[in-house]
Design a protein around this motif. Structure first.
Motif, PDB file in Angstrom:
ATOM      1  N   THR A 232       0.683  -1.159   0.195  1.00  0.00           N
ATOM      2  CA  THR A 232       0.008   0.166   0.058  1.00  0.00           C
ATOM      3  C   THR A 232       0.754   1.292  -0.239  1.00  0.00           C
ATOM      4  OG1 THR A 232      -0.207  -0.205   2.663  1.00  0.00           O
ATOM      5  CG2 THR A 232      -2.008  -1.051   1.139  1.00  0.00           C
ATOM      6  N   ALA A 233       0.430   2.173  -0.698  1.00  0.00           N
ATOM      7  CA  ALA A 233       1.259   3.532  -1.010  1.00  0.00           C
ATOM      8  C   ALA A 233       0.255   4.739  -0.598  1.00  0.00           C
ATOM      9  CB  ALA A 233       1.716   3.655  -2.056  1.00  0.00           C
ATOM     10  N   ASP A 234       0.507   5.452   0.451  1.00  0.00           N
ATOM     11  CA  ASP A 234      -0.432   6.240   0.878  1.00  0.00           C
ATOM     12  C   ASP A 234      -1.725   5.833   1.271  1.00  0.00           C
ATOM     13  OD1 ASP A 234       1.434   8.197   1.445  1.00  0.00           O
ATOM     14  OD2 ASP A 234       1.182   9.036  -0.770  1.00  0.00           O
ATOM     15  N   GLY A 235      -1.716   4.743   1.804  1.00  0.00           N
ATOM     16  CA  GLY A 235      -3.093   4.098   2.155  1.00  0.00           C
ATOM     17  C   GLY A 235      -3.831   3.530   0.854  1.00  0.00           C
ATOM     18  N   ASN A 236      -3.302   3.516  -0.384  1.00  0.00           N
ATOM     19  CA  ASN A 236      -3.864   2.880  -1.357  1.00  0.00           C
ATOM     20  C   ASN A 236      -3.114   1.698  -1.848  1.00  0.00           C
ATOM     21  OD1 ASN A 236      -5.819   5.044  -1.875  1.00  0.00           O
ATOM     22  ND2 ASN A 236      -4.108   6.183  -2.445  1.00  0.00           N
ATOM     23  N   GLU A 237      -3.961   0.490  -2.003  1.00  0.00           N
ATOM     24  CA  GLU A 237      -3.246  -0.863  -2.461  1.00  0.00           C
ATOM     25  C   GLU A 237      -2.863  -0.972  -3.992  1.00  0.00           C
ATOM     26  OE1 GLU A 237      -4.153  -5.556  -2.646  1.00  0.00           O
ATOM     27  OE2 GLU A 237      -5.258  -4.180  -1.114  1.00  0.00           O
ATOM     28  N   VAL A 238      -1.488  -1.372  -4.083  1.00  0.00           N
ATOM     29  CA  VAL A 238      -0.872  -1.266  -5.171  1.00  0.00           C
ATOM     30  C   VAL A 238      -0.797  -2.799  -5.825  1.00  0.00           C
ATOM     31  CG1 VAL A 238       1.186  -0.611  -6.689  1.00  0.00           C
ATOM     32  CG2 VAL A 238       0.611   0.558  -4.506  1.00  0.00           C
ATOM     33  N   GLY A 239      -1.456  -2.866  -7.046  1.00  0.00           N
ATOM     34  CA  GLY A 239      -1.432  -4.182  -7.643  1.00  0.00           C
ATOM     35  C   GLY A 239       0.200  -4.379  -8.349  1.00  0.00           C
ATOM     36  N   LEU A 240       0.806  -5.667  -7.990  1.00  0.00           N
ATOM     37  CA  LEU A 240       1.944  -5.941  -8.673  1.00  0.00           C
ATOM     38  C   LEU A 240       1.991  -7.146  -8.928  1.00  0.00           C
ATOM     39  CD1 LEU A 240       4.594  -4.258  -5.887  1.00  0.00           C
ATOM     40  CD2 LEU A 240       3.420  -3.200  -8.058  1.00  0.00           C
ATOM     41  N   THR A 241       2.702  -7.673  -9.858  1.00  0.00           N
ATOM     42  CA  THR A 241       2.884  -8.763 -10.343  1.00  0.00           C
ATOM     43  C   THR A 241       3.937  -9.581  -9.396  1.00  0.00           C
ATOM     44  OG1 THR A 241       5.139  -8.517 -11.937  1.00  0.00           O
ATOM     45  CG2 THR A 241       2.807  -8.289 -12.956  1.00  0.00           C
ATOM     46  N   PRO A 242       4.097 -10.846  -9.283  1.00  0.00           N
ATOM     47  CA  PRO A 242       5.060 -11.404  -8.389  1.00  0.00           C
ATOM     48  C   PRO A 242       6.385 -10.955  -8.397  1.00  0.00           C
ATOM     49  CG  PRO A 242       3.654 -13.303  -9.080  1.00  0.00           C
ATOM     50  CD  PRO A 242       3.231 -11.873 -10.048  1.00  0.00           C
ATOM     51  N   LYS A 243       6.760 -10.906  -9.797  1.00  0.00           N
ATOM     52  CA  LYS A 243       8.451 -10.405 -10.087  1.00  0.00           C
ATOM     53  C   LYS A 243       8.539  -8.772  -9.479  1.00  0.00           C
ATOM     54  CE  LYS A 243      10.555 -12.966 -11.277  1.00  0.00           C
ATOM     55  NZ  LYS A 243      11.448 -13.961 -10.318  1.00  0.00           N
ATOM     56  N   GLU A 244       7.528  -8.132 -10.035  1.00  0.00           N
ATOM     57  CA  GLU A 244       7.462  -6.910  -9.502  1.00  0.00           C
ATOM     58  C   GLU A 244       7.556  -6.517  -7.889  1.00  0.00           C
ATOM     59  OE1 GLU A 244       5.059  -5.049 -13.301  1.00  0.00           O
ATOM     60  OE2 GLU A 244       3.941  -5.362 -11.302  1.00  0.00           O
ATOM     61  N   TYR A 245       6.824  -7.440  -7.521  1.00  0.00           N
ATOM     62  CA  TYR A 245       6.513  -7.281  -5.901  1.00  0.00           C
ATOM     63  C   TYR A 245       8.173  -7.826  -5.439  1.00  0.00           C
ATOM     64  CZ  TYR A 245       5.347  -8.803  -1.152  1.00  0.00           C
ATOM     65  OH  TYR A 245       5.343  -8.853   0.092  1.00  0.00           O
ATOM     66  N   GLU A 246       8.602  -8.972  -5.730  1.00  0.00           N
ATOM     67  CA  GLU A 246       9.898  -9.388  -5.046  1.00  0.00           C
ATOM     68  C   GLU A 246      11.304  -8.332  -5.389  1.00  0.00           C
ATOM     69  OE1 GLU A 246      10.971 -13.488  -6.853  1.00  0.00           O
ATOM     70  OE2 GLU A 246       8.979 -13.757  -7.080  1.00  0.00           O
ATOM     71  N   LEU A 247      10.996  -7.523  -6.442  1.00  0.00           N
ATOM     72  CA  LEU A 247      11.846  -6.581  -6.906  1.00  0.00           C
ATOM     73  C   LEU A 247      11.719  -5.382  -5.825  1.00  0.00           C
ATOM     74  CD1 LEU A 247      14.345  -5.256  -8.587  1.00  0.00           C
ATOM     75  CD2 LEU A 247      12.257  -4.375 -10.039  1.00  0.00           C
ATOM     76  N   LEU A 248      10.732  -4.830  -5.486  1.00  0.00           N
ATOM     77  CA  LEU A 248      10.367  -3.974  -4.501  1.00  0.00           C
ATOM     78  C   LEU A 248      10.731  -4.309  -3.107  1.00  0.00           C
ATOM     79  CD1 LEU A 248       9.314  -1.195  -3.686  1.00  0.00           C
ATOM     80  CD2 LEU A 248       6.992  -2.396  -3.325  1.00  0.00           C
ATOM     81  N   VAL A 249      10.399  -5.711  -2.654  1.00  0.00           N
ATOM     82  CA  VAL A 249      10.827  -5.941  -1.360  1.00  0.00           C
ATOM     83  C   VAL A 249      12.291  -6.385  -1.324  1.00  0.00           C
ATOM     84  CG1 VAL A 249      10.922  -8.234   0.263  1.00  0.00           C
ATOM     85  CG2 VAL A 249       8.787  -7.464  -0.803  1.00  0.00           C
ATOM     86  N   PHE A 250      13.126  -6.732  -2.283  1.00  0.00           N
ATOM     87  CA  PHE A 250      14.474  -7.089  -2.333  1.00  0.00           C
ATOM     88  C   PHE A 250      15.207  -5.515  -2.092  1.00  0.00           C
ATOM     89  CE2 PHE A 250      18.789  -7.151  -4.203  1.00  0.00           C
ATOM     90  CZ  PHE A 250      19.435  -8.117  -3.684  1.00  0.00           C
TER      91      PHE A 250
END
Length: 238
Positions: free
Chosen positions: A153-171
């Motif tokens: 979530t960014a500023d309270g809004n959920e952000v829909g990501l693909t698994p790979k986009e999510y993994e990149l952000l977390v890393f």
């Protein structure tokens, strides 16, 4: 209505399609088949699937085009089927948003294992069942990553990501202010050694920024380009 995880198999070779279906159904997945890209894309956009298995080389609309058009509307996890020697096409696949790939000829068991792994990475846990004190949360001003629920979530809004986009952000977010070059990101996030083509990282960073920017310009600015080197996750003081 079925409670089974639903998998779409888009493959023009009937034998391969039936083989994948047989092995997935043995593992209690519901499998829908499409024998060409046009039909596959239509089904993928109309229905919700847990995973899409997509052949890269098909007559008419190929796997690259199907994935590219799918990503304009949905973040459904995609596994691409490629043949040996299709290195350039595989890179293209990652650039348009593929999450994983399997090289032909393959073992049907490998397909099952890849589907299970991708579902684990993209599945969400239920908020109410996990104590917030023990949750795997990555918190910053303007951005919250709930790794247990696989939710951003960014500023309270959920952000829909693909698994790979999510993994990149977390890393990136787990190592604020550390600069990673593209080779490092490919190795750590994609678990795959490319031969010289690093556009995959740039494409995913661009897509990630665009999705964050739609709901929070401040969150998007946290992914910083370090010119001539790579990328870092930068946290500014409020």
């Amino acid at each position: 209505m079925s409670d089974l995880e639903k998998v779409l198999v888009v493959e023009d070779e009937d034998r391969i399609r039936k083989l994948i279906r047989m092995y997935l159904e043995r593992e209690n997945y519901e499998v829908i088949e499409a024998e060409d890209g046009e039909t596959g894309l239509e089904l993928a956009l109309k229905e919700d699937f847990s995973v899409i298995i997509l052949d890269i080389m098909m007559p008419g609309k190929d796997g690259i085009e199907v994935c590219k058009e799918l990503r304009e509307e949905k973040n459904t996890p995609v596994i691409m089927l490629t043949a040996k020697g299709e290195e350039a096409n595989r890179v293209q696949g990652f650039e348009v948003g593929t999450d994983d790939y399997i090289v032909k000829p393959f073992s049907p068991r490998e397909v099952v294992l890849r589907v299970k792994a991708l579902l684990r990475r993209s599945s969400a846990s239920t908020f109410s069942e996990i104590d917030s004190k023990t949750r795997d949360l990555i918190e910053f001003p303007h951005l919250l990553i709930d790794n247990d629920a696989h939710r951003v979530t960014a500023d309270g809004n959920e952000v829909g990501l693909t698994p790979k986009e999510y993994e990149l952000l977390v890393f990136l977010a787990r190592a604020p202010d550390k600069v990673f070059d593209r080779e490092q990101l490919l190795k750590e996030v994609w678990k795959y050694e490319f031969f010289g083509d690093l556009r995959t990282v740039d494409t995913h960073v661009k897509r990630l920024r665009e999705k964050l920017s739609k709901v929070s310009k401040d969150a998007a600015k946290m992914i910083v380009t370090v010119w001539g080197v790579g990328y870092k996750f930068e946290v500014t003081e409020e």
